[in-house]
Design an enzyme around this catalytic site. Structure first.
Site, PDB file in Angstrom:
ATOM      1  N   LYS A   1       7.655  -0.416   6.507  1.00 24.30           N
ATOM      2  CA  LYS A   1       7.120   0.884   6.120  1.00 24.30           C
ATOM      3  C   LYS A   1       8.261   1.821   5.760  1.00 24.30           C
ATOM      4  CE  LYS A   1       4.097   4.702   7.122  1.00 24.30           C
ATOM      5  NZ  LYS A   1       2.986   5.241   7.920  1.00 24.30           N
TER       6      LYS A   1
ATOM      7  N   GLY B   1       0.641   5.655   0.758  1.00 21.19           N
ATOM      8  CA  GLY B   1      -0.104   6.800   1.258  1.00 21.19           C
ATOM      9  C   GLY B   1       0.761   8.028   1.301  1.00 21.19           C
ATOM     10  N   GLY B   2       0.211   9.087   1.893  1.00 19.57           N
ATOM     11  CA  GLY B   2       0.930  10.348   1.916  1.00 19.57           C
ATOM     12  C   GLY B   2       2.177  10.322   2.767  1.00 19.57           C
ATOM     13  N   MET B   3       2.223   9.425   3.768  1.00 16.91           N
ATOM     14  CA  MET B   3       3.366   9.394   4.679  1.00 16.91           C
ATOM     15  C   MET B   3       4.364   8.291   4.350  1.00 16.91           C
ATOM     16  SD  MET B   3       2.969  11.936   6.638  1.00 16.91           S
ATOM     17  CE  MET B   3       4.287  11.533   7.775  1.00 16.91           C
TER      18      MET B   3
ATOM     19  N   ASP C   1      -3.829   9.122  14.763  1.00 11.75           N
ATOM     20  CA  ASP C   1      -4.339   8.951  13.395  1.00 11.75           C
ATOM     21  C   ASP C   1      -5.222   7.711  13.291  1.00 11.75           C
ATOM     22  OD1 ASP C   1      -4.680   9.810  10.798  1.00 11.75           O
ATOM     23  OD2 ASP C   1      -2.933   8.749  10.023  1.00 11.75           O
TER      24      ASP C   1
ATOM     25  N   GLY D   1       0.826  -1.197   0.000  1.00  8.36           N
ATOM     26  CA  GLY D   1       0.000   0.000   0.000  1.00  8.36           C
ATOM     27  C   GLY D   1       0.854   1.238   0.000  1.00  8.36           C
TER      28      GLY D   1
ATOM     29  N   VAL E   1       4.104   0.892   2.266  1.00  7.13           N
ATOM     30  CA  VAL E   1       4.202  -0.318   3.070  1.00  7.13           C
ATOM     31  C   VAL E   1       4.514  -1.484   2.135  1.00  7.13           C
ATOM     32  CG1 VAL E   1       3.029  -1.890   4.651  1.00  7.13           C
ATOM     33  CG2 VAL E   1       2.605   0.569   4.800  1.00  7.13           C
TER      34      VAL E   1
END
Length: 520
Positions: free
Chosen positions: A39, A19-21, A137, A17, A24
């Site tokens: 990550k 994402g913005g941060m 979060d 996956g 993974v």
């Protein structure tokens, strides 16, 4: 990137996956020979060197804090390494889909599953909070569901700003706006209550598919979060108390973890086996004029306007000869009859029209209240209850009935279809139950419910009375339920035939918009 070896130990095999941060990866620990998740933390392009160093230190510190948490609902953090000037987090590999993916592909979670997921995540948060660690979060995409029913909270304490502040040094809000607590948006000090707010928004999304404040654009979402209240009309009523407690904007007034767990436990507890159906016996009461007359020792005669004598039952039953109907009655002076004052019986029901447009003849003398898509009236002695719940749902009536009945420990006794677009069921239960805070603990109640389909709305009407009073209460309950008229919509033919919406009562003290006004 696939096949790359991180820190000469962790092999990247496939991307799981992005994402913005960060990204993974599914990986493999070549030293311990076990599957892992890796990550890759992505730092913003053009970030000054000092800020990069601070971000690296912060991420390393947070990951190590998260590694202290030993809980089945927290993804275990094994290691933190630096490669190419960036932090890499080595974690437990959890096989499962996120709540976000499950809801997007399979629909909303059943209420009991949502409550169970909420309890597991809440337990993880409580463990972390005891260690002084905040998540910051919590959201549907950060909760994984395994086939074994385990709910696992991921990204614990990694994507966060320094300390407890919700703002970075540049004044930007970090986290997911739709699930962020108001105090974090305002830049105030954030504590464990902020994670609980995010859990509430996450449970809401699990039941509806989106955050209660999602508006499609970040600033509009943040504005809604700060100024608006959630719309609970599509949320099952049993979940309203816990969601309203968690989504209280003032963190000091917000439900704490203990209270939230207690409410979720009541929702998620399994119902006992269906109770055996019993028939409540009734003793007929027979009152005749003969009994009254005999008890009082009174003999009397009444004259019809034509002069014909009418002999009371008690006198006809005696052995004395009856007077001839052709003989005149003795002219005994009698005083003029004094009119007996009559007292009108108080009405059993009174008409009421909801602001939503539907109307009903509700029980008179009961105290009413109105919430989001839920209106109720409670008998003063708590021996009876009547409610109307508006479900803005596309689910069929049987599914809605099963969802409602799952909250009642006694189960459904019988079902029937009184008409097109209707489903009726009867249940028996003993208080307490989470959806009946008004009930007296230990008392057994009988409940008659009817689901009525009206356009895109299903109205669930429920009449409840003590089991001991059901024989005399059920008739009034059926009358009240049958009086319900859904709102008229332009161009829509109602299944009520020629029945018109009941107009608001004009009696004193009965304004049409307030079901809670006392009777006068």
């Amino acid at each position: 990137m696939v096949g790359r070896l991180i820190a000469r130990r962790y092999l990247l095999r496939s991307e799981l996956g992005r994402g913005g941060m960060g990204v993974v990866w599914q990986g493999h620990d070549t030293l311990l020979n076990r599957p892992i998740a890796v990550k890759e933390v992505l730092l913003p392009a053009g970030l000054p060197e000092l800020d990069r160093e601070r971000q690296l230190l912060r991420t390393t510190r947070e990951a190590r804090n998260a590694a202290k948490i030993n809980h089945p609902s927290v993804v275990a953090v094994y290691d933190v390494v630096e490669e190419d000037g960036r932090p890499w987090i080595i974690m437990e590999l959890v096989q499962g889909r996120s709540v976000e993916e499950v809801v997007a592909t399979s629909g909303a979670l059943p209420i009991r599953q949502a409550a169970d997921v909420g309890r597991q995540v809440l337990s993880a948060l409580r463990t972390a909070h005891e260690l002084g660690i905040l998540h910051r979060d919590v959201k549907p995409s950060n909760i994984l569901l395994t086939q074994e029913g385990r709910a696992v909270l991921t990204d614990f304490g990694i994507a966060t700003a320094e300390g407890d502040s919700s703002l970075t040094s540049t004044g930007m809000v970090t986290g997911s706006p739709a699930f962020m607590a108001p105090e974090r948006v305002r830049g105030e000090e954030a504590g464990p209550a902020s994670d609980l707010w995010s859990l509430g928004a996450t449970l809401y999304a699990a039941l509806l598919g989106r955050s209660p404040f999602e508006r499609g654009e970040p600033m509009a979402t943040l504005t809604a979060l700060l100024t608006e209240e959630p719309d609970y009309r599509r949320i099952p009523p049993a979940m309203h108390p816990v969601l309203q407690g968690l989504l209280t904007k003032d963190p000091a007034q917000r439900a704490d973890a203990e209270a939230a767990d207690r409410m979720l436990a009541a929702i998620g507890s399994p119902a006992p086996a269906r109770a055996r159906e019993r028939t409540a016996g009734r003793t007929p009461w027979i009152l005749t004029a003969a009994v009254v007359a005999a008890a009082a020792g009174v003999a009397f005669a009444l004259l019809r306007p034509t002069g014909e004598a009418v002999v009371p039952v008690a006198q006809r039953a005696s052995t004395s000869p009856l007077p001839s109907l052709t003989q005149p009655v003795a002219a005994t002076p009698t005083p003029s009859p004094t009119p007996t004052p009559t007292r009108s019986r108080p009405p059993l029901v009174r008409a009421w029209t909801s602001p939503a447009g539907w109307s009903v003849k509700r029980p008179a003398g009961w105290r009413g209240s109105r919430k989001d898509a839920y209106t109720e009236w409670i008998k003063p002695d708590r021996g009876g209850h009547f409610s109307i719940q508006e479900h803005y749902s596309t689910q069929d009536l049987t599914t809605i009935m099963n969802g409602e009945a799952a909250l009642l420990p006694g189960g459904v006794l019988r079902t029937r279809r009184p008409g097109p677009g209707m489903l009726e069921w009867e249940a028996r239960w003993t208080a307490p139950v989470p959806s009946a805070a008004w009930a007296v603990p230990g008392v057994t109640y009988r409940q008659l419910s009817r689901a009525i389909l009206g356009g895109d709305t299903v109205y669930v009407l429920s009449w409840t009375a003590r089991e001991a009073d059901w024989g005399k209460s059920a008739k009034l309950g059926r009358r009240v339920i049958a009086s319900f008229v859904p709102p008229e919509r332009p161009g829509q033919d109602t299944e009520q035939g020629d029945q018109k919406p009941v107009q608001p009562s004009q009696e004193p003290g009965q304004p049409s918009q307030d079901p809670g006004q006392p009777d006068r």
